[in-house]
Design a protein around this motif. Structure first.
Motif, PDB file in Angstrom:
ATOM      1  N   GLY B   7      10.288  73.611 -38.482  1.00 24.40           N
ATOM      2  CA  GLY B   7      10.315  72.259 -39.022  1.00 24.40           C
ATOM      3  C   GLY B   7      10.283  71.235 -37.900  1.00 24.40           C
ATOM      4  N   ILE B  10      12.926  65.144 -37.941  1.00 17.30           N
ATOM      5  CA  ILE B  10      13.931  64.670 -37.000  1.00 17.30           C
ATOM      6  C   ILE B  10      14.967  65.755 -36.692  1.00 17.30           C
ATOM      7  CG2 ILE B  10      15.267  63.518 -38.827  1.00 17.30           C
ATOM      8  CD1 ILE B  10      15.013  62.459 -35.154  1.00 17.30           C
ATOM      9  N   SER B  11      15.358  66.567 -37.702  1.00 20.68           N
ATOM     10  CA  SER B  11      16.353  67.614 -37.429  1.00 20.68           C
ATOM     11  C   SER B  11      15.818  68.615 -36.422  1.00 20.68           C
ATOM     12  CB  SER B  11      16.707  68.408 -38.682  1.00 20.68           C
ATOM     13  OG  SER B  11      17.023  67.588 -39.714  1.00 20.68           O
ATOM     14  N   GLU B  31       5.733  73.743 -36.904  1.00 24.13           N
ATOM     15  CA  GLU B  31       5.603  72.690 -37.910  1.00 24.13           C
ATOM     16  C   GLU B  31       4.322  72.957 -38.692  1.00 24.13           C
ATOM     17  OE1 GLU B  31       7.086  69.920 -39.373  1.00 24.13           O
ATOM     18  OE2 GLU B  31       5.203  70.056 -40.493  1.00 24.13           O
ATOM     19  N   LYS B  32       4.442  73.022 -40.015  1.00 21.80           N
ATOM     20  CA  LYS B  32       3.262  73.428 -40.792  1.00 21.80           C
ATOM     21  C   LYS B  32       2.195  72.340 -40.840  1.00 21.80           C
ATOM     22  CE  LYS B  32       5.216  72.238 -45.248  1.00 21.80           C
ATOM     23  NZ  LYS B  32       5.224  72.393 -46.665  1.00 21.80           N
ATOM     24  N   GLY B  38       7.300  65.589 -42.817  1.00 20.79           N
ATOM     25  CA  GLY B  38       8.154  65.691 -44.013  1.00 20.79           C
ATOM     26  C   GLY B  38       8.824  64.381 -44.369  1.00 20.79           C
ATOM     27  N   SER B  39      10.081  64.447 -44.733  1.00 23.38           N
ATOM     28  CA  SER B  39      10.779  63.215 -45.121  1.00 23.38           C
ATOM     29  C   SER B  39      10.932  62.277 -43.941  1.00 23.38           C
ATOM     30  CB  SER B  39      12.163  63.548 -45.661  1.00 23.38           C
ATOM     31  OG  SER B  39      12.031  64.373 -46.782  1.00 23.38           O
ATOM     32  N   SER B  40      10.863  62.802 -42.729  1.00 17.67           N
ATOM     33  CA  SER B  40      11.186  61.973 -41.579  1.00 17.67           C
ATOM     34  C   SER B  40      10.259  60.776 -41.439  1.00 17.67           C
ATOM     35  CB  SER B  40      11.173  62.809 -40.307  1.00 17.67           C
ATOM     36  OG  SER B  40      12.193  63.772 -40.398  1.00 17.67           O
ATOM     37  N   SER B  43      10.948  57.942 -44.516  1.00 18.09           N
ATOM     38  CA  SER B  43      12.279  57.427 -44.788  1.00 18.09           C
ATOM     39  C   SER B  43      12.306  55.907 -44.724  1.00 18.09           C
ATOM     40  CB  SER B  43      13.284  57.996 -43.789  1.00 18.09           C
ATOM     41  OG  SER B  43      13.404  57.128 -42.686  1.00 18.09           O
ATOM     42  N   GLY B  44      13.454  55.364 -45.120  1.00 23.87           N
ATOM     43  CA  GLY B  44      13.629  53.918 -45.080  1.00 23.87           C
ATOM     44  C   GLY B  44      14.067  53.419 -43.715  1.00 23.87           C
ATOM     45  N   ARG B  46      16.899  53.374 -42.053  1.00 26.36           N
ATOM     46  CA  ARG B  46      18.116  52.586 -41.931  1.00 26.36           C
ATOM     47  C   ARG B  46      19.290  53.517 -41.675  1.00 26.36           C
ATOM     48  NH1 ARG B  46      14.544  49.801 -41.634  1.00 26.36           N
ATOM     49  NH2 ARG B  46      14.239  47.642 -42.211  1.00 26.36           N
ATOM     50  N   VAL B 170       5.452  78.724 -40.902  1.00 24.62           N
ATOM     51  CA  VAL B 170       6.237  79.959 -40.841  1.00 24.62           C
ATOM     52  C   VAL B 170       6.315  80.508 -42.257  1.00 24.62           C
ATOM     53  CG1 VAL B 170       8.498  80.933 -40.370  1.00 24.62           C
ATOM     54  CG2 VAL B 170       7.532  79.219 -38.833  1.00 24.62           C
ATOM     55  N   VAL B 224       8.832  54.919 -52.510  1.00 31.98           N
ATOM     56  CA  VAL B 224       9.143  53.706 -51.760  1.00 31.98           C
ATOM     57  C   VAL B 224       7.999  52.704 -51.924  1.00 31.98           C
ATOM     58  CG1 VAL B 224       9.493  52.757 -49.443  1.00 31.98           C
ATOM     59  CG2 VAL B 224      10.483  54.955 -50.023  1.00 31.98           C
ATOM     60  N   GLY B 334      19.695  61.557 -44.097  1.00 31.64           N
ATOM     61  CA  GLY B 334      19.698  62.571 -43.047  1.00 31.64           C
ATOM     62  C   GLY B 334      19.224  62.092 -41.705  1.00 31.64           C
ATOM     63  N   PHE B 335      18.369  61.102 -41.733  1.00 31.05           N
ATOM     64  CA  PHE B 335      17.781  60.692 -40.466  1.00 31.05           C
ATOM     65  C   PHE B 335      18.871  60.263 -39.501  1.00 31.05           C
ATOM     66  CE2 PHE B 335      13.442  59.847 -38.932  1.00 31.05           C
ATOM     67  CZ  PHE B 335      13.796  59.514 -37.648  1.00 31.05           C
ATOM     68  N   MET B 336      19.821  59.480 -40.030  1.00 32.76           N
ATOM     69  CA  MET B 336      20.874  58.950 -39.162  1.00 32.76           C
ATOM     70  C   MET B 336      21.835  60.041 -38.702  1.00 32.76           C
ATOM     71  SD  MET B 336      22.983  56.996 -42.126  1.00 32.76           S
ATOM     72  CE  MET B 336      21.810  56.661 -43.399  1.00 32.76           C
TER      73      MET B 336
HETATM   74  C1  LIG Z   1      12.272  57.623 -49.547  1.00 32.05           C
HETATM   75  C2  LIG Z   1      13.249  58.090 -48.548  1.00 32.05           C
HETATM   76  C3  LIG Z   1      14.051  57.168 -47.879  1.00 32.05           C
HETATM   77  C4  LIG Z   1      14.967  57.599 -46.945  1.00 32.05           C
HETATM   78  N1  LIG Z   1      15.711  56.665 -46.269  1.00 32.05           N
HETATM   79  C5  LIG Z   1      16.550  57.076 -45.290  1.00 32.05           C
HETATM   80  C6  LIG Z   1      17.252  56.135 -44.504  1.00 32.05           C
HETATM   81  O1  LIG Z   1      17.102  54.928 -44.694  1.00 32.05           O
HETATM   82  N2  LIG Z   1      18.099  56.567 -43.564  1.00 32.05           N
HETATM   83  C7  LIG Z   1      18.280  57.906 -43.338  1.00 32.05           C
HETATM   84  O2  LIG Z   1      19.047  58.260 -42.460  1.00 32.05           O
HETATM   85  N3  LIG Z   1      17.613  58.828 -44.059  1.00 32.05           N
HETATM   86  C8  LIG Z   1      16.745  58.445 -45.023  1.00 32.05           C
HETATM   87  N4  LIG Z   1      16.077  59.385 -45.759  1.00 32.05           N
HETATM   88  C9  LIG Z   1      16.358  60.793 -45.558  1.00 32.05           C
HETATM   89  C10 LIG Z   1      15.692  61.328 -44.330  1.00 32.05           C
HETATM   90  O3  LIG Z   1      14.339  60.964 -44.318  1.00 32.05           O
HETATM   91  C11 LIG Z   1      15.779  62.837 -44.295  1.00 32.05           C
HETATM   92  O4  LIG Z   1      17.060  63.243 -44.556  1.00 32.05           O
HETATM   93  C12 LIG Z   1      15.391  63.369 -42.928  1.00 32.05           C
HETATM   94  O5  LIG Z   1      14.137  62.891 -42.548  1.00 32.05           O
HETATM   95  C13 LIG Z   1      15.361  64.860 -42.968  1.00 32.05           C
HETATM   96  O6  LIG Z   1      14.799  65.320 -41.783  1.00 32.05           O
HETATM   97  P1  LIG Z   1      14.459  66.854 -41.607  1.00 32.05           P
HETATM   98  O7  LIG Z   1      13.940  67.019 -40.263  1.00 32.05           O
HETATM   99  O8  LIG Z   1      15.638  67.640 -41.992  1.00 32.05           O
HETATM  100  O9  LIG Z   1      13.385  67.173 -42.717  1.00 32.05           O
HETATM  101  P2  LIG Z   1      11.852  66.772 -42.755  1.00 32.05           P
HETATM  102  O10 LIG Z   1      11.605  65.508 -42.070  1.00 32.05           O
HETATM  103  O11 LIG Z   1      11.442  66.869 -44.180  1.00 32.05           O
HETATM  104  O12 LIG Z   1      11.149  67.872 -41.900  1.00 32.05           O
HETATM  105  C14 LIG Z   1      10.928  69.166 -42.354  1.00 32.05           C
HETATM  106  C15 LIG Z   1       9.657  69.635 -41.723  1.00 32.05           C
HETATM  107  O13 LIG Z   1       9.543  71.031 -41.867  1.00 32.05           O
HETATM  108  C16 LIG Z   1       8.225  71.385 -42.066  1.00 32.05           C
HETATM  109  N5  LIG Z   1       8.199  72.681 -42.701  1.00 32.05           N
HETATM  110  C17 LIG Z   1       8.652  73.002 -43.929  1.00 32.05           C
HETATM  111  N6  LIG Z   1       8.479  74.310 -44.161  1.00 32.05           N
HETATM  112  C18 LIG Z   1       7.902  74.838 -43.068  1.00 32.05           C
HETATM  113  C19 LIG Z   1       7.482  76.141 -42.704  1.00 32.05           C
HETATM  114  N7  LIG Z   1       7.636  77.160 -43.517  1.00 32.05           N
HETATM  115  N8  LIG Z   1       6.920  76.317 -41.501  1.00 32.05           N
HETATM  116  C20 LIG Z   1       6.787  75.285 -40.649  1.00 32.05           C
HETATM  117  N9  LIG Z   1       7.159  74.044 -40.941  1.00 32.05           N
HETATM  118  C21 LIG Z   1       7.729  73.813 -42.138  1.00 32.05           C
HETATM  119  C22 LIG Z   1       7.703  70.274 -42.920  1.00 32.05           C
HETATM  120  O14 LIG Z   1       6.312  70.144 -42.798  1.00 32.05           O
HETATM  121  C23 LIG Z   1       8.435  69.061 -42.385  1.00 32.05           C
HETATM  122  O15 LIG Z   1       7.701  68.359 -41.428  1.00 32.05           O
HETATM  123  C24 LIG Z   1      15.128  58.981 -46.691  1.00 32.05           C
HETATM  124  C25 LIG Z   1      14.340  59.894 -47.367  1.00 32.05           C
HETATM  125  C26 LIG Z   1      13.402  59.466 -48.283  1.00 32.05           C
HETATM  126  C27 LIG Z   1      12.560  60.469 -48.991  1.00 32.05           C
END
Ligand SMILES: Cc1cc2nc3c(=O)[nH]c(=O)nc-3n(C[C@H](O)[C@H](O)[C@H](O)COP(=O)(O)OP(=O)(O)OC[C@H]3O[C@@H](n4cnc5c(N)ncnc54)[C@H](O)[C@@H]3O)c2cc1C
Lengths: 599, 379
Positions: B7, B10-11, B31-32, B38-40, B43-44, B46, B170, B224, B334-336
């Motif tokens: 993935g 941001i995580s 990263e696929k 993904g959500s990153s 996001s908003g 903030r 993956v 959004v 989650g971003f924060m």
């Molecule tokens: C509309 C919206 C508004 C938001 N606003 C905020 C905000 O204001 N503040 C805040 O802190 N958070 C906010 N969030 C939440 C935040 O965006 C997420 O919690 C955060 O981005 C999660 O990050 P992540 O890295 O865990 O997941 P993701 O960013 O979703 O990353 C997961 C990645 O894994 C990849 N992946 C998945 N499966 C596989 C695989 N099998 N093989 C390889 N790669 C794979 C995906 O392609 C993806 O890129 C918001 C979310 C949304 C949807």
């Protein structure tokens, strides 16, 4: 009658002379023509300033979808391309440049925020303050809330919705309505006919009687009660629950659920990439033709046409007839000059730079052999490259592939199918000639009808497709095979095809050669992020720089950005790709969206 | 040690960077699509330190500190801006809740201010206070630029030798003898790894369930809206608790926001709906009438990954195959959290130590019934 080919502004009652005011000057225009046209008539080319660098901006294209400049008319922010000129309209635009911007304009590059010193807390506060105060953006508090009494939301549920009233769209509407289907056709401009209204798009050697074809089609459609035509209405694409269209004219939002859709929305003339390509006076080819043939505006005295092709030669000839001196410039070696040797051609260019103030005044042409030529000009025509409008195919997540010497094409099959009930026809498929466009219109109409349940049409459809394939062979259009094949099997990008691009006129990245006009992103900015992070995917470049996120939503920059990166790294544009295109395709006012149903 | 981070959101980026910083060994990020996909990138952008639960508040506070510190090292300016959050409250009951929480926040050193409607009108003249009972302002909260934060981590990680595989999905995690053996990528055979970290956001269930693990987490689609840019005037993030609509403005001038709108659970398409756009338009036109003059330019959708207690999950359960770690279930904020998640998880992987801040968020909390109920979820 807007679709009467012979009407000129002076011959019709519609076009009354009126007076309006622009930045305190009293000007004369014609009633109901677009404000930008009235301004151009009066020699006002520089209409506003750009967002970050406050560079002069003027008319590039007459499509209501670009929204490259906004002015204030009677206190409301409007796009002067869509707003009709009216008696006593008071127009205001921001023409001054803040002192701070003058002093610091060197730093206002697209990659400026990546400078390390900005992380300093005190400077940072200053920067945020400056950004929020000095960006040239509409100030909502200085405008009146536009309340259009007639604004409303209407539901439409036709059998077939046709986007675009050009030859392909009209042909499709004609055929499908003759079958008794309920047809709605939306067209963004004030007239029907599309290119046919202002240009000849025939195979060299074959001429058709444009006005007869057009008037015939329009007469048919007008006589049928099952056809509804919405002019000055922009199709804004697909949401999950509805397709939508919006008419600025009467502030009406249409929520559409149609059994089938036909996209016949034509091509877009993409900007050419050269130095100072954002200067007022740099105008798209189709806009020049509309000026000449629809609005009776003289675009200028001396023109530089960029790109040598059948199309640009034709435009050159028309300009010449209107008394304009024309030079055509091209970036490759021109061996086979088309007919009419009277047009001057400069070829083998590696760089073009235009100069001027509120409008282009000079062009410097640099040839590959070191020869430099300087021309006095007063407008530049971008006629090097037009690409099908891929917005709606993109929204629907259809695959869009780059085909050498043609452009980015949404893939479809020979039945003109893009996706279950969405069909495509005409310039939007990348086809070059009107003869093909009308057959594609017919095929898309038959395919839609078949989808809706007219089973007995399959024989006729097969015949039409046969005829179509024969025509394609006749004109030697082999790339369509590739498109049809890709539709069936999925496209495998060939990753190392070197390609040359007709609209690139710079030898290296320049900070005055623009890719994105909404956010002021230059070729130099692009190259910085590509170098910095090896971002060779447009999705990443977009996120790094904000291209494709401005008011035009990537309509003018997306394809140019992709091919520019391909050009620099000698990669297939299929590898750089495009970005996801989001709904709605045009921006919609909140004061209309907030309305209840049927209000 | 050979570590696979699955993935590139941001995580994943934060975990990979923190591992590399601690010289963990050979680190690969898979990263696929492309990083941030993904959500990153949806996001908003903030952040806030004001959560219902103390655990989340503490975690967010530390996380933002980490990000601010790191910002000085990044090649990309993450554009951190403490603009504040303004919660518009419509009932005495809501005011009571914030009063009580504010005591907890004050103890943590991040107390905010409760405002009367009069004060709201004075400080934010563009807000229509009809029907409001008061407001809560949290000055410690603010915004960042999500893409720049991700790219900042990415470029730091790259310079520390992390290998990135974009457009590489993956497909499976291979386990043998109670131990992670590696992953399967595409159609190819086994890639050997000692540790596999799943930071796969909304797509985590697909892959983790292949190893027989199931946690109470479900993706939830969120949409959004974004308007055309206009002169900057909405400084804080404004949340109308009654309609759950939020509005904020980016430095580029666009006004961004969303509203709670019934959307299907689970993974599906990411198309957006006109119904949603209208619902948001109606809510903001009522609260900030001047926005009637603005135009909605774009919409997009992403997933909140909702755990049953609306708090994130990080680390591992000792009963899982050795070497398998997760970081997901952020429930829309989650971003924060990710900057700190990356740091604590990296330490946990390398030393086995579970930090005090991390302990409540372990995946074992569900079977031990030690949930962290979080009621302040926005959007
Ligand atoms: C509309 C919206 C508004 C938001 N606003 C905020 C905000 O204001 N503040 C805040 O802190 N958070 C906010 N969030 C939440 C935040 O965006 C997420 O919690 C955060 O981005 C999660 O990050 P992540 O890295 O865990 O997941 P993701 O960013 O979703 O990353 C997961 C990645 O894994 C990849 N992946 C998945 N499966 C596989 C695989 N099998 N093989 C390889 N790669 C794979 C995906 O392609 C993806 O890129 C918001 C979310 C949304 C949807």
């Amino acid at each position: 009658m807007p679709y009467d080919l012979d009407s000129s502004p002076n011959s019709s009652n519609e076009y009354r002379r009126i007076y309006f005011e622009f930045n305190k000057a009293r000007l004369e225009g014609y009633f109901s023509e677009p404000l930008v046209i009235s301004l151009y008539r009066n020699g006002v080319k520089a209409i506003g300033r750009s967002k970050k660098m406050y560079r002069w901006r003027g008319l590039y294209d007459l499509s209501p979808q670009n929204r490259t400049i906004l002015v204030k008319a009677n206190g409301v922010y409007v796009d002067p391309v869509v707003t009709p000129c009216r008696e006593n309209l008071i127009v205001h635009s921001n023409t001054s440049k803040p002192v701070l911007v003058k002093l610091f304009s060197r730093f206002l590059t697209g990659h400026f925020q990546h400078h390390k010193f900005l992380r300093n807390k005190i400077l940072w506060r200053f920067f945020v303050e400056a950004v929020s105060r000095y960006a040239n953006l509409p100030n909502l508090f200085e405008a009146t809330v536009e309340v259009n009494r007639s604004s409303r939301i209407l539901d439409l549920s036709p059998d077939i919705l046709i986007v675009g009233g050009g030859l392909a769209g009209l042909t499709a509407a004609n055929l499908s309505s003759s079958l008794g289907l309920n047809v709605i056709l939306v067209e963004e401009s004030p007239w029907l006919g599309g290119r046919l209204r202002y240009d000849t798009i025939d195979v060299p050697g074959i001429t058709i009687d444009r006005s007869e074809i057009l008037n015939g089609l329009v007469r048919n459609l007008e006589s049928r009660p099952n056809v509804k035509i919405l002019l000055k209405t922009v199709f804004a694409g697909f949401f999950k629950d509805y397709a939508i269209a919006y008419s600025e004219d009467n502030a009406t939002l249409y929520k559409i659920r149609s059994k089938a859709y036909i996209l016949a929305n034509g091509k877009i003339d993409l900007p050419c990439i050269f130095r100072n390509n954002d200067m007022p006076g740099v105008i798209s080819a189709s806009t020049i033709l509309k000026m000449l043939n629809c609005y009776d505006v003289n675009p200028g005295k001396r023109a530089l046409l960029l790109g040598y092709s059948e199309d640009s030669v034709r435009i050159g000839q028309q300009l010449k007839r209107a008394g304009v001196e024309v030079v055509i410039a091209d970036n490759s070696d021109i061996h086979d000059r088309y007919s009419n040797p009277s047009l001057e051609v400069v070829d083998n260019l590696c760089e073009v730079r235009v100069a001027g103030g509120r409008s282009v005044e000079k062009a410097e042409l640099y040839r590959r052999d070191g020869v430099r030529e300087v021309l006095d000009i007063d407008f530049v025509v971008c006629s090097a490259f037009s690409n099908p409008d891929i917005k709606f195919a993109g929204q629907l997540n259809s695959k869009i592939i780059f085909i050498k010497d043609v452009g980015f094409i949404p893939i479809h099959n020979e039945f003109m199918e893009l996706r279950d009930n969405v069909f495509i026809a005409g310039g939007a498929t990348g086809s070059p000639y009107s003869i093909l466009h009308s057959i594609e219109g017919e095929i898309s109409a038959l395919s839609s009808a078949l989808k809706i349940g007219f089973k007995n049409l399959s024989g006729l459809l097969e015949e039409k497709v046969e005829e179509y394939l024969k025509k394609l062979r006749e004109f030697n259009i082999t790339w369509k095979e590739e498109v049809f094949k890709s539709y069936k099997s999925g496209y495998q990008a060939r990753l190392d095809v070197p390609v040359s691009f007709k609209n690139i006129f710079i030898s290296k990245p320049r900070r005055d050669a623009f890719i994105c006009f909404c956010e002021d992103v230059t070729t130099e900015d692009i190259i910085r992020v590509v170098h910095l992070e090896e971002f060779k995917l447009l999705e990443l470049v977009k996120r790094g720089l904000g291209i494709c996120t401005g008011r035009c939503q990537g309509r003018l920059c997306m394809i140019n950005a992709s091919i520019y990166i391909s050009h620099l790294y000698n990669l297939d544009p299929n590898r750089i790709g495009l970005t996801r295109i989001r709904s709605p395709g045009i921006s919609l006012p909140i004061h209309v969206l907030e309305l209840g149903e049927g209000a | 040690m050979k570590i696979a981070v699955v993935g590139g959101g941001i995580s994943g980026l934060s975990i990979a960077y923190n591992l590399a910083l601690r010289k963990a060994g050979e680190i690969h990020v898979y990263e696929k699509n492309w990083i941030t996909y993904g959500s990153s990138t949806r996001s908003g952008s903030r952040f806030r330190v004001h959560f219902w639960s103390e655990e989340n508040s503490r975690f967010a506070m530390e996380s933002i500190k980490r990000l601010e510190k790191l910002a000085k090292k990044m090649d990309w300016n993450p554009i951190i801006n403490r603009t504040g959050y303004l919660w518009l409250l419509s009932s005495e009951q809501e005011i009571e809740i914030f009063k009580k929480s504010n005591e907890m926040w004050r103890k943590l050193g991040v107390g905010g201010v409760l405002l009367t409607t009069e004060e709201v009108r004075e400080r934010y003249p563009y807000i229509n206070v009809d029907g409001l009972a008061g407001a809560f302002f949290g000055p410690q909260d603010g915004s960042f630029h999500h893409d720049y934060v991700c790219f900042g981590y990415y470029s730091l990680a790259k310079s520390l030798g992390v290998v990135f595989h974009q457009k590489t999905e993956v497909k499976d995690i291979v386990v043998s003898g109670g131990k992670v053996e590696g992953i399967k990528v595409g159609d190819e055979g086994l890639e050997k790894f000692d540790v596999v970290v799943l930071a796969t956001g909304a797509w985590t269930n697909i892959i983790i369930e292949k190893t027989g693990i199931k946690l109470p987490v479900e993706p939830l689609k969120k949409e959004v809206c974004l308007t055309e840019p206009c002169r900057y005037f909405i400084k804080p993030l404004v949340i109308d608790l009654a309609s759950s609509a939020y509005v904020t403005q980016t430095l580029k001038g666009e006004i961004l926001g969303s509203i709670d709108y019934p959307l299907p659970q689970g993974l599906g398409d990411l198309e957006t709906e006109l119904g949603f756009v209208k619902a948001w338009a109606r809510a903001v036109a009522k609260r900030i009438p001047i926005l009637r003059n603005c135009r909605i330019m774009r919409t997009w959708a992403g997933y909140y990954m909702m755990s049953i207690d609306n708090s994130h999950i990080m680390g591992r359960d000792p009963e899982w195959p050795e070497g398998l770690y997760v970081a997901y279930g952020y429930s829309g904020h989650g971003f924060m959290m990710a900057p700190l998640v990356g740091e604590l998880l990296a330490e946990n992987i390398l030393t086995g130590r579970v930090d005090e801040l991390m302990k409540p968020f372990l995946p074992t909390r569900f079977k031990e019934d030690k949930l962290i109920p979080e009621k302040l979820v926005i959007g």
